[in-house]
Design a protein around this motif. Structure first.
Motif, PDB file in Angstrom:
ATOM      1  N   ALA A 243      -5.025 -15.753  67.609  1.00 40.66           N
ATOM      2  CA  ALA A 243      -4.853 -16.755  68.385  1.00 40.66           C
ATOM      3  C   ALA A 243      -5.580 -17.583  66.710  1.00 40.66           C
ATOM      4  CB  ALA A 243      -5.651 -16.960  69.447  1.00 40.66           C
ATOM      5  N   PRO A 244      -5.010 -19.024  66.573  1.00 42.32           N
ATOM      6  CA  PRO A 244      -5.080 -20.065  65.942  1.00 42.32           C
ATOM      7  C   PRO A 244      -6.502 -20.428  66.502  1.00 42.32           C
ATOM      8  CG  PRO A 244      -4.017 -20.975  67.366  1.00 42.32           C
ATOM      9  CD  PRO A 244      -3.800 -19.604  67.906  1.00 42.32           C
ATOM     10  N   SER A 245      -7.168 -21.345  65.527  1.00 41.67           N
ATOM     11  CA  SER A 245      -8.453 -22.251  65.340  1.00 41.67           C
ATOM     12  C   SER A 245      -8.115 -23.227  65.849  1.00 41.67           C
ATOM     13  CB  SER A 245      -8.915 -22.721  64.029  1.00 41.67           C
ATOM     14  OG  SER A 245      -7.855 -23.150  63.528  1.00 41.67           O
ATOM     15  N   TYR A 246      -9.348 -24.256  67.174  1.00 40.91           N
ATOM     16  CA  TYR A 246      -8.800 -24.827  67.338  1.00 40.91           C
ATOM     17  C   TYR A 246      -8.710 -25.784  66.955  1.00 40.91           C
ATOM     18  CZ  TYR A 246     -13.571 -26.570  65.144  1.00 40.91           C
ATOM     19  OH  TYR A 246     -14.667 -26.937  64.872  1.00 40.91           O
TER      20      TYR A 246
ATOM     21  N   ARG B 156      -8.979 -26.147  60.885  1.00 41.82           N
ATOM     22  CA  ARG B 156     -10.911 -25.729  61.128  1.00 41.82           C
ATOM     23  C   ARG B 156     -10.514 -23.771  61.062  1.00 41.82           C
ATOM     24  NH1 ARG B 156     -11.716 -29.901  60.305  1.00 41.82           N
ATOM     25  NH2 ARG B 156     -13.271 -31.120  61.575  1.00 41.82           N
ATOM     26  N   PRO B 157     -11.469 -22.958  60.429  1.00 44.82           N
ATOM     27  CA  PRO B 157     -11.441 -21.932  61.043  1.00 44.82           C
ATOM     28  C   PRO B 157     -11.229 -21.152  62.030  1.00 44.82           C
ATOM     29  CG  PRO B 157     -12.621 -22.925  59.206  1.00 44.82           C
ATOM     30  CD  PRO B 157     -12.427 -23.864  60.106  1.00 44.82           C
ATOM     31  N   ARG B 158     -11.179 -20.247  62.442  1.00 47.51           N
ATOM     32  CA  ARG B 158     -11.534 -19.368  63.514  1.00 47.51           C
ATOM     33  C   ARG B 158     -12.560 -19.419  64.054  1.00 47.51           C
ATOM     34  NH1 ARG B 158      -7.319 -16.705  61.449  1.00 47.51           N
ATOM     35  NH2 ARG B 158      -5.059 -16.457  62.574  1.00 47.51           N
ATOM     36  N   THR B 159     -12.905 -19.727  65.753  1.00 48.11           N
ATOM     37  CA  THR B 159     -13.993 -19.323  65.960  1.00 48.11           C
ATOM     38  C   THR B 159     -13.856 -19.072  67.541  1.00 48.11           C
ATOM     39  OG1 THR B 159     -13.483 -21.141  67.387  1.00 48.11           O
ATOM     40  CG2 THR B 159     -14.546 -22.193  65.974  1.00 48.11           C
ATOM     41  N   TYR B 160     -15.232 -17.609  67.716  1.00 50.03           N
ATOM     42  CA  TYR B 160     -14.938 -16.675  68.703  1.00 50.03           C
ATOM     43  C   TYR B 160     -14.392 -17.256  70.181  1.00 50.03           C
ATOM     44  CZ  TYR B 160     -16.189 -12.402  65.835  1.00 50.03           C
ATOM     45  OH  TYR B 160     -16.542 -11.486  64.764  1.00 50.03           O
ATOM     46  N   VAL B 161     -15.877 -18.793  70.591  1.00 53.88           N
ATOM     47  CA  VAL B 161     -15.681 -19.156  72.113  1.00 53.88           C
ATOM     48  C   VAL B 161     -15.956 -21.102  71.749  1.00 53.88           C
ATOM     49  CG1 VAL B 161     -16.800 -17.542  72.824  1.00 53.88           C
ATOM     50  CG2 VAL B 161     -18.702 -19.166  71.901  1.00 53.88           C
ATOM     51  N   TYR B 162     -16.281 -21.482  70.306  1.00 50.16           N
ATOM     52  CA  TYR B 162     -16.133 -22.801  70.787  1.00 50.16           C
ATOM     53  C   TYR B 162     -14.844 -23.908  70.611  1.00 50.16           C
ATOM     54  CZ  TYR B 162     -17.095 -28.065  69.245  1.00 50.16           C
ATOM     55  OH  TYR B 162     -16.602 -28.905  68.813  1.00 50.16           O
ATOM     56  N   ARG B 163     -15.012 -24.945  71.727  1.00 45.89           N
ATOM     57  CA  ARG B 163     -13.098 -25.485  72.575  1.00 45.89           C
ATOM     58  C   ARG B 163     -11.703 -24.071  72.470  1.00 45.89           C
ATOM     59  NH1 ARG B 163     -12.502 -30.599  68.942  1.00 45.89           N
ATOM     60  NH2 ARG B 163     -10.949 -30.227  69.433  1.00 45.89           N
TER      61      ARG B 163
ATOM     62  N   PRO C 169      -7.918 -15.845  75.511  1.00 44.05           N
ATOM     63  CA  PRO C 169      -9.206 -14.567  75.755  1.00 44.05           C
ATOM     64  C   PRO C 169     -10.172 -14.427  74.464  1.00 44.05           C
ATOM     65  CG  PRO C 169      -6.757 -14.707  75.314  1.00 44.05           C
ATOM     66  CD  PRO C 169      -6.757 -16.103  75.729  1.00 44.05           C
ATOM     67  N   CYS C 170     -10.677 -13.371  74.961  1.00 41.35           N
ATOM     68  CA  CYS C 170     -12.267 -13.428  74.435  1.00 41.35           C
ATOM     69  C   CYS C 170     -11.324 -12.402  72.440  1.00 41.35           C
ATOM     70  CB  CYS C 170     -13.571 -12.736  74.840  1.00 41.35           C
ATOM     71  SG  CYS C 170     -14.246 -12.597  73.686  1.00 41.35           S
ATOM     72  N   ARG C 171     -11.648 -12.961  71.238  1.00 42.30           N
ATOM     73  CA  ARG C 171     -11.327 -11.997  70.456  1.00 42.30           C
ATOM     74  C   ARG C 171     -12.015 -10.478  70.839  1.00 42.30           C
ATOM     75  NH1 ARG C 171      -8.358 -16.029  67.211  1.00 42.30           N
ATOM     76  NH2 ARG C 171      -9.508 -18.157  67.360  1.00 42.30           N
ATOM     77  N   VAL C 172     -12.500 -10.597  71.010  1.00 44.32           N
ATOM     78  CA  VAL C 172     -13.473  -9.105  71.070  1.00 44.32           C
ATOM     79  C   VAL C 172     -12.910  -8.426  72.143  1.00 44.32           C
ATOM     80  CG1 VAL C 172     -15.221  -7.702  71.351  1.00 44.32           C
ATOM     81  CG2 VAL C 172     -15.172  -9.431  69.434  1.00 44.32           C
ATOM     82  N   CYS C 173     -13.137  -8.583  73.292  1.00 42.33           N
ATOM     83  CA  CYS C 173     -12.873  -7.987  75.126  1.00 42.33           C
ATOM     84  C   CYS C 173     -11.964  -8.043  75.815  1.00 42.33           C
ATOM     85  CB  CYS C 173     -14.184  -8.141  75.866  1.00 42.33           C
ATOM     86  SG  CYS C 173     -14.155  -9.613  76.510  1.00 42.33           S
TER      87      CYS C 173
END
Length: 266
Positions: free
Chosen positions: A220-223, A227-234, A239-243
């Motif tokens: 999934a692209p960044s918000y 901006r670089p990708r984030t795990y959770v911000y915005r 879907p979570c990038r991990v789970c």
């Protein structure tokens, strides 16, 4: 609101391009005219950041203190600079062919050194400063029943951490943002602080917050486009990038809060 790495990046730029020579300081907007007159024509001897605060020290002992707040921004220009555009609170022009305009800050004021000391004594340790003492922050965290997500944003606890670093740091360490400070272990705090010592200097160096580990830096692209990708911000609802669990969103102390309910269980 700009986070601490932005102010340290500005301080380094101003140290390199303005310090060591007299500078011309003005207030085209007029709101800082009296303060500008106190330092105009003096040699700028130091530029430093403490958390989200920028400090310009002049040969007279006066210090210009800037807090960008939500809307403040410096823009750089070659000299001679053109006519001011918009509401320029402070213009600083150096002899090295470099000038900068400040617009929209929460604070732009002249302080004495005792006033600067009073300001910095109210702030927590700044992970980007070599004199930072993580134990000062830990002593406040471990005694507080406030949510760790609120404590990380409290500049009296840690200086320079904002909403992005707060959200991403908690995710990277699997800590639920509403967990009380009293429920955080000393080892968890040491690991989180050590992570800030890695993440925040990257932000200073490249001018962006890079928080996603290489193995998760795909999909999934960044918000936002720049901006670089984030795990959770915005990323609420994505879907979570991990789970793969949808990222949750709430409001804590009037600020947006983002987390993964699976990776950061209560």
């Amino acid at each position: 609101m700009p986070e601490g790495h932005t102010l340290h990046r500005l301080a380094r730029l101003h140290q390199r391009r303005l310090v060591g020579a007299p500078v011309r300081v003005s207030s085209p907007q007029g709101r800082f005219a009296a303060g500008a007159a106190l330092v105009d024509g003096q040699q700028l001897i130091d530029a430093e950041a403490w958390g989200k605060h920028l400090l310009h020290r002049y040969e007279s002992g006066r210090v210009v203190h800037v807090h960008l707040g939500l809307y403040g921004k410096f823009t750089e220009s070659a000299v001679p600079m053109g006519e001011p555009v918009g509401q320029v609170r402070m213009r600083v022009v150096g002899g090295s062919g470099f000038g900068t305009d400040l617009r929209g800050p929460t604070a732009c004021e002249v302080l004495s050194e005792p006033e600067v000391t009073a300001l910095t004594e109210r702030l927590g340790p700044d992970p980007l400063r070599p004199d930072a003492d993580q134990d000062r922050a830990w002593q406040r965290i471990r005694r507080s029943r406030r949510a760790i997500g609120a404590l990380l944003m409290d500049q009296r606890v840690i200086a320079g951490v904002g909403n992005v670093y707060r959200a991403e740091l908690l995710f990277r360490h699997g800590v639920a943002p509403r967990r009380p400070g009293t429920a955080l272990s000393a080892s968890e705090w040491r690991d989180m602080w050590a992570d800030l010592l890695v993440l925040m200097p990257v932000g200073v160096r490249v001018g962006k917050m890079v928080v996603v580990r290489p193995e998760h830096d795909h999909g999934a692209p960044s918000y936002a486009p720049d901006r670089p990708r984030t795990y959770v911000y915005r990323r609420q609802g994505q879907p979570c990038r991990v789970c793969g669990t949808p990222i949750a969103h709430a409001v804590l102390d009037a600020r947006n809060l983002f987390w993964c309910p699976t990776c950061q269980p209560d």
